[in-house]
Scaffold this active site. Structure first.
Site, PDB file in Angstrom:
ATOM      1  N   SER A 248       0.826  -1.202   0.000  1.00 20.09           N
ATOM      2  CA  SER A 248       0.000   0.000   0.000  1.00 20.09           C
ATOM      3  C   SER A 248       0.868   1.262   0.000  1.00 20.09           C
ATOM      4  O   SER A 248       1.624   1.486  -0.943  1.00 20.09           O
ATOM      5  CB  SER A 248      -0.962  -0.044   1.194  1.00 20.09           C
ATOM      6  OG  SER A 248      -1.935   0.966   1.119  1.00 20.09           O
ATOM      7  N   ASP A 396     -10.244  -3.328  -5.505  1.00 16.03           N
ATOM      8  CA  ASP A 396      -9.615  -2.678  -4.351  1.00 16.03           C
ATOM      9  C   ASP A 396     -10.399  -1.409  -4.003  1.00 16.03           C
ATOM     10  O   ASP A 396     -10.463  -0.481  -4.811  1.00 16.03           O
ATOM     11  CB  ASP A 396      -8.162  -2.328  -4.697  1.00 16.03           C
ATOM     12  CG  ASP A 396      -7.380  -1.754  -3.530  1.00 16.03           C
ATOM     13  OD1 ASP A 396      -7.973  -1.090  -2.661  1.00 16.03           O
ATOM     14  OD2 ASP A 396      -6.151  -1.939  -3.505  1.00 16.03           O
ATOM     15  N   HIS A 425      -8.124  -4.749  -0.910  1.00 17.05           N
ATOM     16  CA  HIS A 425      -6.897  -4.002  -0.606  1.00 17.05           C
ATOM     17  C   HIS A 425      -6.035  -4.824   0.346  1.00 17.05           C
ATOM     18  O   HIS A 425      -6.382  -4.999   1.519  1.00 17.05           O
ATOM     19  CB  HIS A 425      -7.247  -2.653   0.016  1.00 17.05           C
ATOM     20  CG  HIS A 425      -6.055  -1.742   0.155  1.00 17.05           C
ATOM     21  ND1 HIS A 425      -5.452  -1.155  -0.939  1.00 17.05           N
ATOM     22  CD2 HIS A 425      -5.343  -1.335   1.240  1.00 17.05           C
ATOM     23  CE1 HIS A 425      -4.430  -0.415  -0.523  1.00 17.05           C
ATOM     24  NE2 HIS A 425      -4.340  -0.521   0.797  1.00 17.05           N
TER      25      HIS A 425
END
Length: 453
Positions: A248, A396, A425
């Site tokens: 991320s 996501d 995600h």
């Protein structure tokens, strides 16, 4: 049900049978020189052959009850993984050239036997560990997560002298080595190939119960810590193989670092998972999409606010004086970390609210959007010069397909982008209720180290 054609994230889109699709340069990907006289292979061909579960058009299954990206992501954040991925970490405080610090947590597989209480149930001796944790803990530093303690000097020497290939892990915006998905990966990496890797998590300043010691928060531009840590390892071990994986926001930092360094990086290969490549598009999604805003953005924002709150002693400028360490860009505003702004921050709903008040002004930007435009890793993908495996899911709820620069990826032969139609995600929760993708990332580094010169 596969969902390759979804244009937008929607809570009513669903499925659990997934497909991997590659996005690559039309003229092929970079050639990898292999060991043992094997014929060279293009990067994509290498993945197709040696990491078959991430091959182009590979099929995979996630848990059927978590049939949307939102449900996948929510489960990863809410499930109790305390009995899973019981990795032991030894912590080092690393000091950098600007007098700032972060912490590095090394996986300590040998501690599994040292603290073993019952070989049958695989329980560990909590009391013995607590004793050693208390004995090694620095004064006035926060207590650590379970199975994590500071390293003694002799233990520090051992990890610094370790000649095994290193995989450096970079966590997400509100995370650290303690996160279940990070522990899942570090456990896989540390066990694969007969414990062939040294595995370390670089905890960003202020995260994972680390301290902030300068008047700077971490940002997407904060690549110097990665650079200095890798340089330190390279100076100690000129021939040690080095790899990195980012999750991320950590993926954004890693991609920015790779683009800044180009062919000067000591890394041999890298991987990003759920990178918000275009931070502007991700901000639009997490600020305007109801599900993303209310289920994800708010919690991350309040974590960032807490980070400021617990570090106000260092961040707040005393008596209006200028800070000793100046942030990086333009004409920074020195006076953002005030009690008034902290009180206002309690009502922030989105990450952009936080960045508008703190991050952007401290970097000299007029707004969060200006900061996002400049800091997005899409700006640096063209200069990535090592094999980079990029993985993003179309469903996501933080990134979505809008936040992935497919056209730019096609222009760089060093990049293979794996687009999956499902996964959420960072989640990819499989039928065993564990992240499926972490095992595949570990396999990628395993075969790369085993077969590529």
């Amino acid at each position: 049900m596969s969902m390759n054609t979804w244009p937008l994230i929607n809570p009513f889109h669903w499925g659990y049978n997934g497909t991997v699709s590659h996005v690559t340069n039309d003229d092929g990907t970079v050639k990898l020189s292999l060991k043992n006289g094997e014929e060279s292979l293009q990067f994509e061909e290498f993945l197709n052959k040696y990491v078959p579960d991430l091959a182009n058009d590979a099929k995979f299954q996630l848990h059927p009850t978590l049939f949307t990206g939102i449900m996948q992501t929510l489960y990863l954040g809410a499930a109790d993984y305390s009995k899973e991925f019981q990795v032991f970490y030894g912590r080092e405080i690393v000091k950098f050239s600007d007098n700032g610090v972060c912490t590095v947590d090394y996986v300590m597989n040998e501690w599994e036997k040292e603290y073993e209480l019952n070989n049958t149930t695989k329980r560990y001796n909590v009391e013995k560990f607590k004793h050693d944790e208390a004995e090694t803990h620095p004064n006035e530093w926060p207590r650590l997560q379970p199975r994590t303690r500071y390293l003694r000097e002799n233990e520090l020497e051992d990890v610094r002298n370790d000649h095994k290939p290193l995989v450096l892990v970079l966590h997400g915006l509100a995370g650290g080595s303690h996160e279940p998905v990070i522990r899942s990966l570090t456990q896989h990496l540390s066990k694969i190939g007969n414990n062939k890797f040294q595995v370390a998590v670089l905890n960003t300043r202020g995260c994972a119960r680390s301290k902030i010691t300068t008047r700077n928060l971490f940002t997407a531009f904060h690549t110097q810590d990665i650079r200095e840590f890798l340089q330190r390892v390279r100076a100690k071990h000129p021939n040690k193989k080095l790899y990195a994986v980012g999750f991320s926001f950590g993926a954004t930092m890693l991609a920015n670092y790779l683009g800044e360094e180009g062919d000067k990086t000591p890394l041999s290969a890298a991987c990003t998972l759920s990178n918000p490549w275009d931070m502007v598009m991700s901000s639009v999604k997490t600020s305007n999409d109801w599900w993303s805003k209310n289920l994800f953005s708010y919690n991350i924002t309040q974590f960032l606010v807490r980070t400021v709150k617990v570090n106000m002693g260092e961040l707040e400028v005393p008596n209006g004086s200028a800070p000793e360490h100046v942030p990086t860009l333009k004409n920074p505003s020195y006076y953002r970390f005030t009690k008034e702004n902290l009180e206002k921050a309690k009502n922030f709903k989105t990450i952009a609210d936080f960045d508008d008040t703190y991050t952007a002004p401290c970097l000299g930007f007029s707004s969060a959007m200006d900061y996002y435009k400049s800091a997005s890793s899409i700006n640096r993908i063209a200069n990535v010069k090592i094999p980079l495996l990029s993985i993003n899911a179309r469903d996501d709820p933080v990134v979505g397909p809008e936040g992935v620069p497919f056209d730019l990826m096609k222009q760089n032969p060093n990049v293979v982008h794996c687009e999956t139609d499902i996964g959420g995600h960072l989640a990819y929760i499989g039928k065993d209720w564990k992240p499926w993708v972490t095992k595949e990332i570990a396999q990628y580094f395993n075969v790369f180290d085993e077969r590529v010169q």
